[in-house]
Design a protein around this motif. Structure first.
Motif, PDB file in Angstrom:
ATOM      1  N   SER A   1       1.496   6.431  -7.174  1.00  0.00           N
ATOM      2  CA  SER A   1      -0.054   6.614  -8.232  1.00  0.00           C
ATOM      3  C   SER A   1       0.262   8.374  -7.758  1.00  0.00           C
ATOM      4  CB  SER A   1      -1.717   6.852  -6.971  1.00  0.00           C
ATOM      5  OG  SER A   1      -1.109   7.288  -5.253  1.00  0.00           O
TER       6      SER A   1
ATOM      7  N   VAL B   1       1.205  -1.186  -0.005  1.00  0.00           N
ATOM      8  CA  VAL B   1       0.241   0.237   0.095  1.00  0.00           C
ATOM      9  C   VAL B   1       0.824   1.192   0.099  1.00  0.00           C
ATOM     10  CG1 VAL B   1      -2.033   1.148   1.046  1.00  0.00           C
ATOM     11  CG2 VAL B   1      -2.054  -1.125   1.168  1.00  0.00           C
TER      12      VAL B   1
ATOM     13  N   VAL C   1      -5.629   4.873  -3.421  1.00  0.00           N
ATOM     14  CA  VAL C   1      -4.739   4.396  -2.923  1.00  0.00           C
ATOM     15  C   VAL C   1      -4.970   4.891  -1.812  1.00  0.00           C
ATOM     16  CG1 VAL C   1      -2.577   3.776  -2.126  1.00  0.00           C
ATOM     17  CG2 VAL C   1      -3.241   3.884  -4.357  1.00  0.00           C
TER      18      VAL C   1
ATOM     19  N   LEU D   1       1.989   1.781  -3.472  1.00  0.00           N
ATOM     20  CA  LEU D   1       1.473   2.472  -3.866  1.00  0.00           C
ATOM     21  C   LEU D   1       0.762   3.707  -3.999  1.00  0.00           C
ATOM     22  CD1 LEU D   1      -1.131  -0.343  -4.147  1.00  0.00           C
ATOM     23  CD2 LEU D   1       0.216  -0.540  -6.258  1.00  0.00           C
ATOM     24  N   LEU D   2       1.307   3.831  -3.115  1.00  0.00           N
ATOM     25  CA  LEU D   2       0.661   5.199  -2.814  1.00  0.00           C
ATOM     26  C   LEU D   2       2.129   6.124  -3.283  1.00  0.00           C
ATOM     27  CD1 LEU D   2      -0.544   7.900  -1.239  1.00  0.00           C
ATOM     28  CD2 LEU D   2       1.595   7.196   1.234  1.00  0.00           C
TER      29      LEU D   2
ATOM     30  N   SER E   1      -5.595   3.695   1.708  1.00  0.00           N
ATOM     31  CA  SER E   1      -4.196   3.380   2.629  1.00  0.00           C
ATOM     32  C   SER E   1      -4.814   3.083   4.043  1.00  0.00           C
ATOM     33  CB  SER E   1      -3.754   4.584   2.284  1.00  0.00           C
ATOM     34  OG  SER E   1      -3.091   4.109   1.741  1.00  0.00           O
TER      35      SER E   1
END
Length: 196
Positions: free
Chosen positions: A114, A107, A125, A110-111, A129
């Motif tokens: 993104s 995650v 995201v 991905l943060l 989160s």
């Protein structure tokens, strides 16, 4: 509908209230809005290159605050508010699959991807989160690095190269950012494989 949203967002750049709109769009993009803030940021920074850094700072701060709002939606109000937003955009199923298949570290990765490249969309995201209970301070630092990196890079490119770089940014920056995001993901996978 997407084209109308894009055209409407572009029209805001010519208004006297453009900075306010940049803050609003940057904020809501990180939690619920479909059109990226870049659409407004690019023409504003081209029209006033002397304010490019100021616009980048404004977009970064409001984008991070919007991300925090998305985090709170995911953490405290997923079923009542966040899920209906994801359903509206047709992203609820994809979100559920993503939520069930990723761990905490993924995650955070991905943060960053993104925030830099919109892969996956930042709003997905930020909510994820919150649902995954990513530490809020880690979330904020990651969002500052990713979103600030994106907006300040755009400001630098626009100040250095001006109008000719705009077309390149509009057509190719997404691909370059996606390649960078893929590289980050591959490095992360390699790290995970070597760690085990």
């Amino acid at each position: 509908m997407l084209r109308r949203l894009y055209d409407w967002t572009m029209s805001l750049a010519a208004r006297k209230s453009a900075e306010v709109w940049l803050g609003v769009i940057s904020f809501v993009e990180s939690s619920i809005f479909l059109v990226p803030a870049d659409v407004l940021f690019l023409p504003m920074a081209l029209a006033r290159p002397d304010r490019a850094w100021r616009y980048a700072l404004l977009a970064t701060v409001t984008s991070v605050l919007g991300g925090v709002a998305g985090w709170f939606l995911g953490y405290y109000a997923y079923e009542s508010i966040a899920r209906p937003i994801l359903e509206f955009y047709g992203k609820a199923e994809a979100f559920d699959q993503l939520r069930l298949s990723v761990d905490y570290e993924t995650v955070v990765l991905l943060l960053i991807t993104s925030g830099l490249a919109h892969l996956p969309p930042i709003k997905v995201v930020t909510i994820l989160s919150g649902v995954a209970h990513v530490n809020l301070w880690l979330f904020i630092v990651s969002a500052i690095v990713a979103r600030g990196g994106r907006f300040f890079l755009l400001a630098w490119l626009l100040r250095r190269y001006g109008e000719p770089i705009r077309h390149f940014i509009e057509k190719r920056l997404g691909q370059i950012a996606a390649a960078g995001a893929i590289l980050l993901i591959l490095l992360y996978i390699a790290y995970r494989l070597l760690a085990h």
